[in-house]
Design a protein around this motif. Structure first.
Motif, PDB file in Angstrom:
ATOM      1  N   ASN A 232       0.748  -1.298  -0.096  1.00  0.00           N
ATOM      2  CA  ASN A 232      -0.196  -0.275  -0.105  1.00  0.00           C
ATOM      3  C   ASN A 232       0.479   1.003  -0.444  1.00  0.00           C
ATOM      4  OD1 ASN A 232       0.640   0.364   2.756  1.00  0.00           O
ATOM      5  ND2 ASN A 232      -0.254  -1.099   3.375  1.00  0.00           N
ATOM      6  N   ALA A 233       0.066   2.034  -0.293  1.00  0.00           N
ATOM      7  CA  ALA A 233       0.902   3.798  -0.177  1.00  0.00           C
ATOM      8  C   ALA A 233       0.553   4.317   1.181  1.00  0.00           C
ATOM      9  CB  ALA A 233       0.783   4.710  -1.144  1.00  0.00           C
ATOM     10  N   ALA A 234       0.960   4.880   2.252  1.00  0.00           N
ATOM     11  CA  ALA A 234       0.515   5.417   3.695  1.00  0.00           C
ATOM     12  C   ALA A 234       1.217   6.819   3.692  1.00  0.00           C
ATOM     13  CB  ALA A 234       0.915   4.180   4.157  1.00  0.00           C
ATOM     14  N   GLY A 235       0.264   7.375   4.955  1.00  0.00           N
ATOM     15  CA  GLY A 235       1.023   8.317   5.439  1.00  0.00           C
ATOM     16  C   GLY A 235       1.775   8.215   6.515  1.00  0.00           C
ATOM     17  N   GLY A 236       3.424   8.653   6.533  1.00  0.00           N
ATOM     18  CA  GLY A 236       3.928   8.542   7.688  1.00  0.00           C
ATOM     19  C   GLY A 236       4.207   9.263   8.848  1.00  0.00           C
TER      20      GLY A 236
ATOM     21  N   HIS B 215     -11.420  10.736   2.927  1.00  0.00           N
ATOM     22  CA  HIS B 215     -10.597  11.915   3.878  1.00  0.00           C
ATOM     23  C   HIS B 215      -9.700  11.284   4.531  1.00  0.00           C
ATOM     24  CE1 HIS B 215     -13.230  10.335   7.283  1.00  0.00           C
ATOM     25  NE2 HIS B 215     -12.063  10.542   7.801  1.00  0.00           N
ATOM     26  N   TYR B 216      -8.573  12.657   4.304  1.00  0.00           N
ATOM     27  CA  TYR B 216      -7.131  12.360   5.229  1.00  0.00           C
ATOM     28  C   TYR B 216      -7.505  12.841   6.890  1.00  0.00           C
ATOM     29  CZ  TYR B 216      -4.845  11.564   0.937  1.00  0.00           C
ATOM     30  OH  TYR B 216      -4.276  11.157  -0.224  1.00  0.00           O
ATOM     31  N   GLU B 217      -6.644  12.957   7.184  1.00  0.00           N
ATOM     32  CA  GLU B 217      -6.716  12.748   8.562  1.00  0.00           C
ATOM     33  C   GLU B 217      -6.543  14.135   8.957  1.00  0.00           C
ATOM     34  OE1 GLU B 217      -4.307  10.692   6.825  1.00  0.00           O
ATOM     35  OE2 GLU B 217      -6.416   8.806   7.058  1.00  0.00           O
ATOM     36  N   THR B 218      -6.919  14.451  10.308  1.00  0.00           N
ATOM     37  CA  THR B 218      -6.996  15.862  10.800  1.00  0.00           C
ATOM     38  C   THR B 218      -5.433  15.828  11.533  1.00  0.00           C
ATOM     39  OG1 THR B 218      -7.744  15.494  13.010  1.00  0.00           O
ATOM     40  CG2 THR B 218      -8.936  16.395  10.805  1.00  0.00           C
TER      41      THR B 218
ATOM     42  N   VAL C 150      -0.561   5.385   8.324  1.00  0.00           N
ATOM     43  CA  VAL C 150      -1.997   5.196   8.615  1.00  0.00           C
ATOM     44  C   VAL C 150      -2.653   5.236   6.844  1.00  0.00           C
ATOM     45  CG1 VAL C 150      -1.936   6.762  10.036  1.00  0.00           C
ATOM     46  CG2 VAL C 150      -1.516   7.780   8.206  1.00  0.00           C
ATOM     47  N   GLY C 151      -3.269   4.949   6.742  1.00  0.00           N
ATOM     48  CA  GLY C 151      -4.130   4.459   5.363  1.00  0.00           C
ATOM     49  C   GLY C 151      -5.247   3.290   5.966  1.00  0.00           C
ATOM     50  N   MET C 152      -5.480   3.371   4.258  1.00  0.00           N
ATOM     51  CA  MET C 152      -7.315   3.051   4.376  1.00  0.00           C
ATOM     52  C   MET C 152      -7.574   1.396   3.577  1.00  0.00           C
ATOM     53  SD  MET C 152      -8.300   6.606   2.085  1.00  0.00           S
ATOM     54  CE  MET C 152      -7.319   8.090   3.057  1.00  0.00           C
ATOM     55  N   SER C 153      -6.186   1.307   3.414  1.00  0.00           N
ATOM     56  CA  SER C 153      -6.391  -0.734   3.082  1.00  0.00           C
ATOM     57  C   SER C 153      -5.874  -1.538   3.780  1.00  0.00           C
ATOM     58  CB  SER C 153      -6.338  -0.033   1.566  1.00  0.00           C
ATOM     59  OG  SER C 153      -4.590  -0.333   1.654  1.00  0.00           O
TER      60      SER C 153
ATOM     61  N   VAL D 199       5.693   4.920   1.912  1.00  0.00           N
ATOM     62  CA  VAL D 199       5.083   6.184   2.965  1.00  0.00           C
ATOM     63  C   VAL D 199       5.661   7.117   0.970  1.00  0.00           C
ATOM     64  CG1 VAL D 199       5.720   8.066   4.445  1.00  0.00           C
ATOM     65  CG2 VAL D 199       7.076   5.734   4.948  1.00  0.00           C
ATOM     66  N   SER D 200       3.677   7.166   1.203  1.00  0.00           N
ATOM     67  CA  SER D 200       3.522   8.992  -0.181  1.00  0.00           C
ATOM     68  C   SER D 200       3.747   9.980   0.209  1.00  0.00           C
ATOM     69  CB  SER D 200       2.355   8.598  -0.870  1.00  0.00           C
ATOM     70  OG  SER D 200       1.263   8.632  -0.243  1.00  0.00           O
ATOM     71  N   ASN D 201       3.619  10.166   2.134  1.00  0.00           N
ATOM     72  CA  ASN D 201       3.787  11.686   2.498  1.00  0.00           C
ATOM     73  C   ASN D 201       3.658  11.557   4.262  1.00  0.00           C
ATOM     74  OD1 ASN D 201       0.825   9.657   1.589  1.00  0.00           O
ATOM     75  ND2 ASN D 201       0.088  12.171   3.742  1.00  0.00           N
ATOM     76  N   TYR D 202       4.602  12.616   4.330  1.00  0.00           N
ATOM     77  CA  TYR D 202       4.248  12.520   5.791  1.00  0.00           C
ATOM     78  C   TYR D 202       2.147  12.549   6.285  1.00  0.00           C
ATOM     79  CZ  TYR D 202       9.310  13.105   6.515  1.00  0.00           C
ATOM     80  OH  TYR D 202      10.319  13.054   6.438  1.00  0.00           O
TER      81      TYR D 202
ATOM     82  N   ALA E 216      -0.052  20.615   2.968  1.00  0.00           N
ATOM     83  CA  ALA E 216      -1.479  19.547   3.184  1.00  0.00           C
ATOM     84  C   ALA E 216      -1.239  18.707   1.926  1.00  0.00           C
ATOM     85  CB  ALA E 216      -2.279  20.763   2.017  1.00  0.00           C
ATOM     86  N   LEU E 217      -2.663  17.964   2.059  1.00  0.00           N
ATOM     87  CA  LEU E 217      -1.746  16.303   1.588  1.00  0.00           C
ATOM     88  C   LEU E 217      -3.183  15.743   0.280  1.00  0.00           C
ATOM     89  CD1 LEU E 217      -1.287  15.797   4.489  1.00  0.00           C
ATOM     90  CD2 LEU E 217      -2.365  13.305   3.845  1.00  0.00           C
ATOM     91  N   ASN E 218      -2.685  16.064  -0.708  1.00  0.00           N
ATOM     92  CA  ASN E 218      -3.479  15.731  -1.519  1.00  0.00           C
ATOM     93  C   ASN E 218      -3.466  14.624  -2.112  1.00  0.00           C
ATOM     94  OD1 ASN E 218      -2.827  16.200  -4.231  1.00  0.00           O
ATOM     95  ND2 ASN E 218      -1.844  18.052  -3.703  1.00  0.00           N
TER      96      ASN E 218
HETATM   97  N1  HPA Z   1      -3.703   9.242   5.694  1.00  0.00           N
HETATM   98  C1  HPA Z   1      -3.753   8.161   4.503  1.00  0.00           C
HETATM   99  N2  HPA Z   1      -4.248   7.523   3.849  1.00  0.00           N
HETATM  100  C2  HPA Z   1      -3.031   7.298   3.319  1.00  0.00           C
HETATM  101  C3  HPA Z   1      -1.805   8.590   3.127  1.00  0.00           C
HETATM  102  C4  HPA Z   1      -2.688   9.294   5.001  1.00  0.00           C
HETATM  103  O1  HPA Z   1      -1.924   9.911   4.563  1.00  0.00           O
HETATM  104  N3  HPA Z   1      -1.595   8.821   2.337  1.00  0.00           N
HETATM  105  C5  HPA Z   1      -1.445   7.154   1.338  1.00  0.00           C
HETATM  106  N4  HPA Z   1      -3.011   6.976   2.153  1.00  0.00           N
END
Ligand code: HPA
Length: 272
Positions: free
Chosen positions: A115-119, A191-194, A209-212, A233-236, A244-246
């Motif tokens: 997966n890709a996840a937030g770090g 939605h991404y997290e706060t 953190v991630g959604m899968s 880790v695709s983003n902090y 911001a995240l997108n």
């Molecule tokens: N949060 C949740 N899921 C994600 C993120 C994130 O920052 N990046 C990639 N998947």
């Protein structure tokens, strides 16, 4: 309605007929970025649009096309599953885990969930791959919810003490020495997290953190498959680095890392 286990058996038989593979060894579920990287594993000898198999649903997310690639790699029959479906698309837990149940029914005894996840760790920035050591499922659901599994399947009260196989994790660390370990916290999204939610995740012990992934891991463990989880880790995560995240950035980070993800998979698969 047929139960999810019969549906997976049906889809597995369809997959066997279409691919000519009697029994897979390893199934790799490809998350964002990992699909592009998987090209490094060589030409598949068979490609199936997954929506042609019973119970599979077409994904609605850009960058997640639904296909099953079959290939020989390092003496193993490998299925690469692209086009994951998520709870946030409106699907149920049993639909989300159907590909994993199908591949296990088609013989796979090892499941690699990517997966890709937030770090959350400032020292593990975008582009790093983390081996999932454990998970926190905050999706509020479980693939074990609903009627008890039929005769012949394990109890729905499945033990998750060693959810991510210690043997597989140490095999990966042996093959690739510079990877960190971490805890993946799964949320529904989309939605991404706060920043406050990320602070909560940190207090809970999460690295990512991630959604899968979390539901698939539970379903695979229930079916006695060895589970390995790899996060790019695709983003902090929100609030970790400011800014911001997108979603486009998450996809771009995957593209940018594709070559190194492919190289990583080709080092990991032989030791599984
Ligand atoms: N949060 C949740 N899921 C994600 C993120 C994130 O920052 N990046 C990639 N998947």
């Amino acid at each position: 309605m047929t139960n999810p286990y019969e549906l997976a058996q049906l889809a597995a038989n369809e997959l066997r007929n279409l691919s000519g593979v009697d029994a897979y060894d390893v199934a790799v579920v490809l998350g964002s970025g990992w699909k592009e990287g998987a090209g490094a594993l060589g030409e598949p000898f068979n490609v199936i649009p997954s929506a042609s198999l019973s119970g599979f649903i077409a994904p609605t997310v850009a960058g997640h096309s639904g296909q099953i690639f079959s290939l020989d790699f390092a003496g193993k029959k490998v299925a690469l599953v692209s086009g994951r479906v998520h709870l946030y698309e409106g699907h149920r837990a049993d639909q989300v885990v159907h590909p994993v149940r199908t591949l296990i029914a088609a013989g796979a005894s090892t499941v690699v969930l990517t997966n890709a996840a937030g770090g959350l760790d400032p020292s593990i920035g975008p582009g790093h791959v983390v081996v999932i050591r454990d998970q926190i499922n905050l999706t509020g659901t479980s693939p074990m919810e609903g009627p008890a599994p039929p005769e012949g399947y394990g109890s729905r009260f499945v033990d998750l003490t060693d959810l991510y196989s210690a043997d597989l994790r140490s095999a990966v660390h042996g093959a690739v020495t510079d990877l960190a370990d971490g805890v993946y916290l799964g949320l529904r999204g989309p939605h991404y997290e706060t920043p406050a939610e990320i602070e909560m995740a940190r207090v809970m012990g999460a690295t990512l953190v991630g959604m899968s992934t979390v539901l698939e891991a539970i379903a695979a463990r229930h079916l006695n498959a060895g589970v390995l989880g790899l996060s790019l880790v695709s983003n902090y995560a929100a609030g970790v680095a400011g800014g911001a995240l997108n979603h486009a950035e998450v996809l771009e980070a995957g593209q940018a890392a594709a070559a190194s993800l492919g190289a990583l998979l080709s080092r990991v698969l032989p030791v599984l």
